[in-house]
Design a protein around this motif. Structure first.
Motif, mmCIF file in Angstrom:
data_model
loop_
_atom_site.group_PDB
_atom_site.id
_atom_site.type_symbol
_atom_site.label_atom_id
_atom_site.label_comp_id
_atom_site.label_asym_id
_atom_site.label_seq_id
_atom_site.Cartn_x
_atom_site.Cartn_y
_atom_site.Cartn_z
ATOM 1 N N VAL A 53 0.851 -1.188 0.000
ATOM 2 C CA VAL A 53 0.000 0.000 0.000
ATOM 3 C C VAL A 53 0.889 1.242 0.000
ATOM 4 C CG1 VAL A 53 -1.679 1.356 1.319
ATOM 5 C CG2 VAL A 53 -1.998 -1.106 1.081
ATOM 6 N N PHE A 54 0.553 2.157 -0.898
ATOM 7 C CA PHE A 54 1.262 3.429 -1.028
ATOM 8 C C PHE A 54 0.333 4.565 -0.643
ATOM 9 C CE2 PHE A 54 3.166 0.611 -4.105
ATOM 10 C CZ PHE A 54 4.517 0.923 -4.099
ATOM 11 N N VAL A 55 0.909 5.645 -0.164
ATOM 12 C CA VAL A 55 0.151 6.879 0.035
ATOM 13 C C VAL A 55 0.534 7.826 -1.099
ATOM 14 C CG1 VAL A 55 -0.194 8.884 1.528
ATOM 15 C CG2 VAL A 55 -0.033 6.596 2.531
ATOM 16 N N LEU A 56 -0.477 8.453 -1.709
ATOM 17 C CA LEU A 56 -0.213 9.401 -2.787
ATOM 18 C C LEU A 56 0.090 10.769 -2.196
ATOM 19 C CD1 LEU A 56 -0.244 10.117 -5.844
ATOM 20 C CD2 LEU A 56 -2.680 10.619 -5.574
ATOM 21 N N GLU A 57 1.325 11.233 -2.413
ATOM 22 C CA GLU A 57 1.642 12.618 -2.052
ATOM 23 C C GLU A 57 1.526 13.426 -3.335
ATOM 24 O OE1 GLU A 57 5.047 12.796 0.478
ATOM 25 O OE2 GLU A 57 3.930 11.644 1.986
ATOM 26 N N LYS A 58 1.829 14.733 -3.292
ATOM 27 C CA LYS A 58 1.397 15.515 -4.447
ATOM 28 C C LYS A 58 2.053 15.123 -5.761
ATOM 29 C CE LYS A 58 4.139 19.699 -3.606
ATOM 30 N NZ LYS A 58 4.806 19.319 -2.351
ATOM 31 N N ARG A 60 4.143 12.034 -5.985
ATOM 32 C CA ARG A 60 4.733 10.699 -5.965
ATOM 33 C C ARG A 60 3.946 9.769 -5.050
ATOM 34 N NH1 ARG A 60 9.326 10.887 -1.594
ATOM 35 N NH2 ARG A 60 8.494 12.562 -0.341
ATOM 36 N N LEU A 61 4.271 8.473 -5.193
ATOM 37 C CA LEU A 61 3.726 7.462 -4.288
ATOM 38 C C LEU A 61 4.775 7.149 -3.229
ATOM 39 C CD1 LEU A 61 2.193 4.856 -6.767
ATOM 40 C CD2 LEU A 61 0.926 6.339 -5.208
ATOM 41 N N VAL A 62 4.361 7.099 -1.979
ATOM 42 C CA VAL A 62 5.278 6.756 -0.890
ATOM 43 C C VAL A 62 4.802 5.439 -0.290
ATOM 44 C CG1 VAL A 62 6.189 7.474 1.343
ATOM 45 C CG2 VAL A 62 5.749 9.183 -0.447
ATOM 46 N N LYS A 63 5.688 4.450 -0.269
ATOM 47 C CA LYS A 63 5.288 3.128 0.223
ATOM 48 C C LYS A 63 5.010 3.190 1.715
ATOM 49 C CE LYS A 63 6.353 -1.703 -0.561
ATOM 50 N NZ LYS A 63 7.288 -2.606 -1.196
ATOM 51 N N GLU A 64 3.819 2.722 2.093
ATOM 52 C CA GLU A 64 3.419 2.779 3.491
ATOM 53 C C GLU A 64 3.637 1.433 4.174
ATOM 54 O OE1 GLU A 64 -0.383 4.801 5.467
ATOM 55 O OE2 GLU A 64 -0.917 2.983 4.401
ATOM 56 N N PRO A 292 -7.356 12.955 -13.073
ATOM 57 C CA PRO A 292 -6.873 12.209 -14.239
ATOM 58 C C PRO A 292 -5.459 11.664 -14.045
ATOM 59 C CG PRO A 292 -6.835 14.559 -14.709
ATOM 60 C CD PRO A 292 -7.435 14.414 -13.344
ATOM 61 N N LEU A 293 -5.359 10.658 -13.215
ATOM 62 C CA LEU A 293 -4.079 10.040 -12.861
ATOM 63 C C LEU A 293 -4.271 8.543 -12.996
ATOM 64 C CD1 LEU A 293 -1.288 10.654 -11.601
ATOM 65 C CD2 LEU A 293 -2.372 10.452 -9.368
ATOM 66 N N LEU A 294 -3.433 7.907 -13.797
ATOM 67 C CA LEU A 294 -3.617 6.484 -14.091
ATOM 68 C C LEU A 294 -2.502 5.653 -13.462
ATOM 69 C CD1 LEU A 294 -5.423 4.528 -15.865
ATOM 70 C CD2 LEU A 294 -3.588 4.680 -17.564
ATOM 71 N N GLY A 318 0.435 10.808 -15.569
ATOM 72 C CA GLY A 318 -0.383 12.004 -15.344
ATOM 73 C C GLY A 318 0.074 12.806 -14.143
ATOM 74 N N LEU A 319 1.200 12.387 -13.543
ATOM 75 C CA LEU A 319 1.747 13.167 -12.421
ATOM 76 C C LEU A 319 2.395 14.436 -12.951
ATOM 77 C CD1 LEU A 319 3.633 10.652 -10.092
ATOM 78 C CD2 LEU A 319 1.639 12.012 -9.492
ATOM 79 N N PRO A 320 2.311 15.517 -12.186
ATOM 80 C CA PRO A 320 2.993 16.745 -12.615
ATOM 81 C C PRO A 320 4.507 16.561 -12.620
ATOM 82 C CG PRO A 320 2.103 16.976 -10.378
ATOM 83 C CD PRO A 320 1.572 15.697 -10.921
#
Length: 320
Positions: A53-58, A60-64, A292-294, A318-320
Motif C-alpha cells: 500500500v502506497f500513500v499518494l503525495e502531491k 509521488r507514491l510513498v510506500k506505506e 486524471p491520474l492512471l 499524469g503526475l505533474p
C-alpha cells in the motif's frame, strides 16, 4: 472533426505530463492495482504473495506498508467502496484476506474452495464476491466473513462485477458472453453474446451510464447499462484486452493488453485521446477516483541488472 474542449484540456494536461513514473513495489510482477475510494492510497497485489500500500503525495507514491500472509500469488485486490481503510485480496492459496490499513493487520482470513483469481466488493459494502479457477463464485458477508451463497458455473468465469445499483451481478465468460444475474436472488436475467471470443474483463463507469468489456478479439465494447445494448467499440489494440478502467468523471476509458501502450479513449466518441507508452504487456490499469491520474503495472524485466528478474514496479501516468 472538431475536438471537444474536454479532449483538448486532457490532451494538454497529458502533453505537459507525458512521463510515467515508476515506484518499486514488489519482488515479482504486479498483478493488480487499485485506489482507495478517497484516492489517498494505492494498493498493489503481486506474484510475490504480498500486497503493498502506497500513500499518494502531491507528486509521488510513498510506500506505506507491505502486507504478508498469503501462501500464494495475490491475483486481484479491491478496496471497500466507501471505507478507505479496508481492502481485500484474493489469492491462489484458497483464501481471501481483508486488511485494515490503520492497524496494518489482516482482520479476516476466509477459506474458499479453490484457487481464487478474481474478486469484487459490492457497491453497498456488504458483500464480497470471489471467483476461483473452477468457475465457482462465492458471496461472502463482509461483516460476519461467512459465505452467504455459492454458484458453480458451467462456463469459464473471467471477471465479475455488480452494477452500480447493486441489484444485478455480471460475469464475463470464456464463450464471449456477459451473463447477468439478479441480486441477491442470483437468478439468470440475460446472457449477451458480446464478443466472438473469450470475454475477459468488465468495468462499470462511475456515473452508472455504461459498462465496458474487453475481449480476446482485442476489442473493447461499450454498453448502455439500462438498454443492455452495445453503443460502440474501440479497436486500437491488437492483443487480448486484459484490463479496463473508467476515469472518475466517466469520460475516459483506459484499456490495455500485450500491446506496448495503454489506449485512452474518449468514451462518448470513441476517439483516441492519448496513448501511454509501455515497454511490455500491461496487466492492470486503474484511474484515480478524483483526478486524471492512471496507475498501472506491466510485465517488466529488471533489465539493468538481470533480464530474467521481474521488476515488480507500479507506475503512474499524469503526475505533474
Amino acid at each position: 472533426m472538431a475536438v471537444s474542449p474536454y479532449v483538448q484540456a486532457m490532451q494538454e494536461l497529458f502533453r505537459a505530463n507525458t512521463r510515467s513514473r515508476e515506484f518499486p513495489a514488489h519482488g515479482a510482477k504486479v498483478h493488480s492495482v487499485a485506489w482507495s475510494c478517497c484516492g489517498r492510497r494505492l494498493a498493489s497485489g503481486s506474484f510475490d504473495k504480498t500486497a503493498s500500500v502506497f500513500v499518494l503525495e502531491k507528486d509521488r507514491l510513498v510506500k506505506e506498508n507491505n502486507y504478508r500472509g498469503h501462501g500464494d500469488s495475490v491475483d486481484q485486490l479491491c478496496w471497500h467502496p466507501s471505507n478507505p481503510d479496508l481492502f481485500v485480496t484474493a489469492s491462489g492459496d484458497k483464501t481471501i484476506r481483508i486488511w485494515d490499513v490503520r492497524t496494518t493487520k489482516c482482520i479476516a482470513t476466509v477459506n474458499t474452495k479453490g484457487e481464487n483469481i478474481n474478486i469484487c466488493w459490492s457497491p453497498d459494502g456488504q458483500t464480497i464476491a470471489v471467483g476461483n479457477k473452477d468457475d465457482v463464485v462465492t458471496f461472502i458477508d463482509a461483516k460476519t466473513h461467512r459465505s452467504k451463497a455459492e454458484e458453480q458455473f458451467k462456463f469459464e468465469v473471467n471477471e465479475i462485477s455488480w452494477n452500480n445499483d447493486n441489484n444485478m451481478f455480471f460475469l464475463t465468460n470464456g464463450n464471449g458472453c456477459i451473463n447477468i444475474l439478479s441480486y441477491p436472488e442470483l437468478k439468470p436475467i440475460q446472457s449477451i453474446n458480446a464478443h466472438p471470443s473469450n470475454c475477459i474483463c468488465i468495468k462499470f463507469d462511475p456515473m452508472g451510464k455504461y459498462f465496458a468489456t474487453g475481449s480476446a478479439d482485442a476489442l473493447v465494447s461499450l454498453w448502455d447499462v439500462d438498454e443492455l445494448v452495445c453503443v460502440r467499440c474501440f479497436s486500437r489494440l491488437d492483443w487480448p484486452v486484459r484490463t479496463l478502467s473508467f476515469s472518475h468523471d466517466g469520460k475516459m476509458l483506459a484499456s490495455a493488453s500485450e500491446d506496448h501502450f495503454i489506449d485512452i479513449a474518449e468514451v462518448e466518441t470513441g476517439e483516441k485521446l492519448w496513448e501511454v507508452q509501455c515497454e511490455s504487456p500491461t496487466f492492470t490499469v486503474a484511474w484515480h477516483p478524483k483526478r486524471p491520474l492512471l496507475a498501472f503495472a506491466c510485465d517488466d524485466k529488471d533489465g539493468k541488472y538481470d533480464s530474467s528478474r521481474e521488476a515488480g514496479t507500479v507506475k503512474l501516468f499524469g503526475l505533474p
